[in-house]
Design a protein around this motif. Structure first.
Motif, PDB file in Angstrom:
ATOM      1  N   PHE A 272      40.292  38.183  34.369  1.00  0.00           N
ATOM      2  CA  PHE A 272      41.589  38.833  34.217  1.00  0.00           C
ATOM      3  C   PHE A 272      41.532  39.935  33.161  1.00  0.00           C
ATOM      4  N   ASN A 273      40.322  40.495  32.935  1.00  0.00           N
ATOM      5  CA  ASN A 273      40.228  41.563  31.937  1.00  0.00           C
ATOM      6  C   ASN A 273      40.814  42.866  32.498  1.00  0.00           C
ATOM      7  N   LYS A 274      40.918  43.878  31.650  1.00  0.00           N
ATOM      8  CA  LYS A 274      41.624  45.106  32.025  1.00  0.00           C
ATOM      9  C   LYS A 274      40.913  45.918  33.095  1.00  0.00           C
ATOM     10  N   ASN A 275      39.652  45.579  33.403  1.00  0.00           N
ATOM     11  CA  ASN A 275      38.932  46.278  34.470  1.00  0.00           C
ATOM     12  C   ASN A 275      39.139  45.629  35.839  1.00  0.00           C
ATOM     13  N   MET A 276      39.857  44.502  35.867  1.00  0.00           N
ATOM     14  CA  MET A 276      40.050  43.747  37.103  1.00  0.00           C
ATOM     15  C   MET A 276      41.457  43.983  37.654  1.00  0.00           C
ATOM     16  N   ASN A 277      41.643  43.624  38.941  1.00  0.00           N
ATOM     17  CA  ASN A 277      42.991  43.615  39.501  1.00  0.00           C
ATOM     18  C   ASN A 277      43.825  42.550  38.799  1.00  0.00           C
ATOM     19  N   ASP A 278      45.109  42.780  38.687  1.00  0.00           N
ATOM     20  CA  ASP A 278      45.992  41.767  38.134  1.00  0.00           C
ATOM     21  C   ASP A 278      45.943  40.539  39.032  1.00  0.00           C
ATOM     22  N   GLY A 279      45.631  39.393  38.458  1.00  0.00           N
ATOM     23  CA  GLY A 279      45.450  38.173  39.238  1.00  0.00           C
ATOM     24  C   GLY A 279      43.990  37.825  39.423  1.00  0.00           C
ATOM     25  N   GLY A 280      43.085  38.772  39.143  1.00  0.00           N
ATOM     26  CA  GLY A 280      41.665  38.485  39.161  1.00  0.00           C
ATOM     27  C   GLY A 280      40.991  38.575  40.513  1.00  0.00           C
ATOM     28  N   PHE A 281      41.744  38.767  41.594  1.00  0.00           N
ATOM     29  CA  PHE A 281      41.127  38.780  42.920  1.00  0.00           C
ATOM     30  C   PHE A 281      40.736  40.199  43.323  1.00  0.00           C
ATOM     31  N   LEU A 282      39.998  40.310  44.449  1.00  0.00           N
ATOM     32  CA  LEU A 282      39.536  41.617  44.932  1.00  0.00           C
ATOM     33  C   LEU A 282      40.631  42.367  45.686  1.00  0.00           C
ATOM     34  N   SER A 283      41.425  41.630  46.449  1.00  0.00           N
ATOM     35  CA  SER A 283      42.457  42.264  47.264  1.00  0.00           C
ATOM     36  C   SER A 283      43.397  41.199  47.806  1.00  0.00           C
ATOM     37  N   ARG A 284      44.633  41.602  48.110  1.00  0.00           N
ATOM     38  CA  ARG A 284      45.544  40.746  48.862  1.00  0.00           C
ATOM     39  C   ARG A 284      45.570  41.140  50.336  1.00  0.00           C
ATOM     40  N   ASP A 285      44.887  42.202  50.698  1.00  0.00           N
ATOM     41  CA  ASP A 285      44.918  42.730  52.063  1.00  0.00           C
ATOM     42  C   ASP A 285      43.587  42.418  52.749  1.00  0.00           C
ATOM     43  N   THR A 286      43.547  41.298  53.465  1.00  0.00           N
ATOM     44  CA  THR A 286      42.311  40.884  54.120  1.00  0.00           C
ATOM     45  C   THR A 286      41.898  41.862  55.218  1.00  0.00           C
ATOM     46  N   VAL A 287      42.874  42.415  55.931  1.00  0.00           N
ATOM     47  CA  VAL A 287      42.560  43.345  57.012  1.00  0.00           C
ATOM     48  C   VAL A 287      41.857  44.582  56.463  1.00  0.00           C
ATOM     49  N   ALA A 288      42.430  45.186  55.435  1.00  0.00           N
ATOM     50  CA  ALA A 288      41.842  46.391  54.854  1.00  0.00           C
ATOM     51  C   ALA A 288      40.476  46.108  54.255  1.00  0.00           C
ATOM     52  N   PHE A 289      40.320  44.956  53.609  1.00  0.00           N
ATOM     53  CA  PHE A 289      39.038  44.629  52.985  1.00  0.00           C
ATOM     54  C   PHE A 289      37.951  44.453  54.043  1.00  0.00           C
ATOM     55  N   GLY A 290      38.285  43.787  55.149  1.00  0.00           N
ATOM     56  CA  GLY A 290      37.325  43.650  56.230  1.00  0.00           C
ATOM     57  C   GLY A 290      36.932  44.983  56.825  1.00  0.00           C
ATOM     58  N   LYS A 291      37.917  45.876  56.997  1.00  0.00           N
ATOM     59  CA  LYS A 291      37.635  47.215  57.531  1.00  0.00           C
ATOM     60  C   LYS A 291      36.704  47.996  56.612  1.00  0.00           C
ATOM     61  N   GLU A 292      37.009  47.963  55.317  1.00  0.00           N
ATOM     62  CA  GLU A 292      36.221  48.720  54.353  1.00  0.00           C
ATOM     63  C   GLU A 292      34.762  48.263  54.322  1.00  0.00           C
ATOM     64  N   THR A 293      34.565  46.973  54.482  1.00  0.00           N
ATOM     65  CA  THR A 293      33.203  46.428  54.419  1.00  0.00           C
ATOM     66  C   THR A 293      32.536  46.342  55.789  1.00  0.00           C
ATOM     67  N   ARG A 294      33.317  46.612  56.859  1.00  0.00           N
ATOM     68  CA  ARG A 294      32.814  46.600  58.235  1.00  0.00           C
ATOM     69  C   ARG A 294      32.208  45.249  58.607  1.00  0.00           C
ATOM     70  N   ARG A 295      32.928  44.204  58.226  1.00  0.00           N
ATOM     71  CA  ARG A 295      32.466  42.847  58.537  1.00  0.00           C
ATOM     72  C   ARG A 295      33.639  42.008  59.032  1.00  0.00           C
ATOM     73  N   LYS A 296      33.314  41.007  59.831  1.00  0.00           N
ATOM     74  CA  LYS A 296      34.346  40.127  60.375  1.00  0.00           C
ATOM     75  C   LYS A 296      34.695  39.019  59.383  1.00  0.00           C
ATOM     76  N   TRP A 297      35.908  38.535  59.512  1.00  0.00           N
ATOM     77  CA  TRP A 297      36.317  37.313  58.848  1.00  0.00           C
ATOM     78  C   TRP A 297      36.018  36.139  59.780  1.00  0.00           C
ATOM     79  N   LEU A 298      35.399  35.094  59.241  1.00  0.00           N
ATOM     80  CA  LEU A 298      34.992  33.941  60.040  1.00  0.00           C
ATOM     81  C   LEU A 298      35.896  32.755  59.736  1.00  0.00           C
TER      82      LEU A 298
END
Length: 357
Positions: A272-298
């Protein structure tokens, strides 16, 4: 499928040293191995929804299950390649269902359950789902104000982490035996900070993250066991993994480390340091994250007794719980380490909301 076990033969001249398992001693051959053939339905036909709308066609695939009697060498190969091992029937089904029934009996005073329903079924009362978000960062981020009913829910949910029925599940012998055999650890240590989570239908989902973000005060050697407590349908919001994402976790963490020069030692190990997203996670948008990484969710349909293990780099999240019968998704995250080696000792305390981890 009847639950199967990692077992040692009852008799024989060969004995494995404690914590030093081998396929010939600990694991029976798997005559009907199910890996590589698990495609129950077309995922595009499922009601799968992220925080920002439906999961897009072609963005979802299936986790591959492994029977618990698969040879150990094969399990190691799959875990190394895939970053996870989805073990069917790893613990007794009865242990899972016993905990589920006790949990919902424990939670009943909060108004969580549908009137007249059996506690073991965990059918949601269909009240305001936001009241039943887990305690911690999600409630803080949404600025939720707690009324009497939600305060009762939070009180019960937090106390469940120390309830005998839950501690019994955490101490499950079959789970410990499996980890001893799979990892070769003589005495696996479960980190005391565990996460027991109930996600009601249509509530906020588990954000995108990987575990090492939260365990930075130790090396990346932990093993997470995600244990569904009862069944979780394909549309029920069970844990899902970003395909082959170990490298993404490693590269992301390396980038965080490069940008940590302006942080104190204490801040550097915080998710939760100042270089991270608030909440500590990478994203709340699973669709966008999958698109950006070009990988499927299993995804998978989980049954009581199943356990899925993953490495600390594997990126995971969930969809919203859209179970057609209104069942609540109940599960726990248990993390194990070799106590003879360095690990993140901050996690040797019972979970409390907003405890900094």
């Amino acid at each position: 499928m009847a639950p199967s076990r990692l077992v040692s033969p009852p008799t024989g001249p060969v004995e494995a040293p404690i914590g030093k398992c081998s396929p010939s001693v600990c694991c029976k051959p798997a005559p009907n191995d199910i890996y590589g053939s698990y495609h129950p339905v077309n995922p595009d036909t499922l009601n799968l929804e992220s925080n920002f709308g439906p999961m897009e066609p072609g963005s979802v695939g299936f986790l591959q299950p492994t029977s618990a009697d698969t040879p150990l060498a094969t399990m190691h190969e799959r875990f190394e390649r895939d970053g996870y091992l989805f073990v069917k029937g790893c613990i007794p089904r009865e242990a899972s269902l016993k905990c589920r029934e006790a949990y919902f009996n424990h939670m009943a005073p909060s108004g969580l359950l549908k009137d007249g329903s059996a506690p073991v079924d965990g059918i949601f009362s269909r009240k305001d789902s936001r009241k039943y978000l887990p305690p911690g960062n999600l409630r803080r981020l949404f600025g939720l104000k707690d009324d009497v009913e939600s305060e009762k829910y939070l009180e019960l949910m937090i106390s469940a982490h120390e309830a005998p029925f839950y501690l019994d599940l955490c101490a499950n012998k079959e789970l410990r035996d499996f980890i001893t055999c799979f990892k070769g650890w003589e005495n696996p240590q479960m980190l005391q900070r565990t996460m027991l989570r109930a996600f009601v239908p249509d509530s906020e989902l588990t954000p995108v993250h990987f575990d090492q973000m939260y365990l930075r005060a130790g090396p990346p050697t932990s093993l997470t066991a995600w244990v569904p407590i009862g069944n979780v349908s394909l549309e029920g919001g069970g844990l899902m993994y970003l395909e082959g994402s170990t490298d993404i976790g490693q590269k992301t963490e390396a980038e965080f480390a490069r940008n940590a020069h302006n942080l104190s030692d204490e801040e550097r190990v915080s998710a939760f340091n100042k270089n991270m997203n608030d909440g500590g996670f990478l994203s709340r948008d699973t669709v966008a994250f999958g698109k950006e990484t070009r990988r499927k969710w299993l995804i998978a349909e989980y049954e009581a007794g199943d356990v899925i293990f993953h490495n600390p780099w594997m990126v995971h999240a969930s969809c919203k719980n859209k179970d057609p019968n209104g069942q609540i998704r109940l599960a726990t995250d248990l993390r194990f380490v070799d106590p003879e080696k360095p690990y993140d000792h901050r996690w040797m305390k019972v979970y409390r909301p907003l405890d900094g981890l």
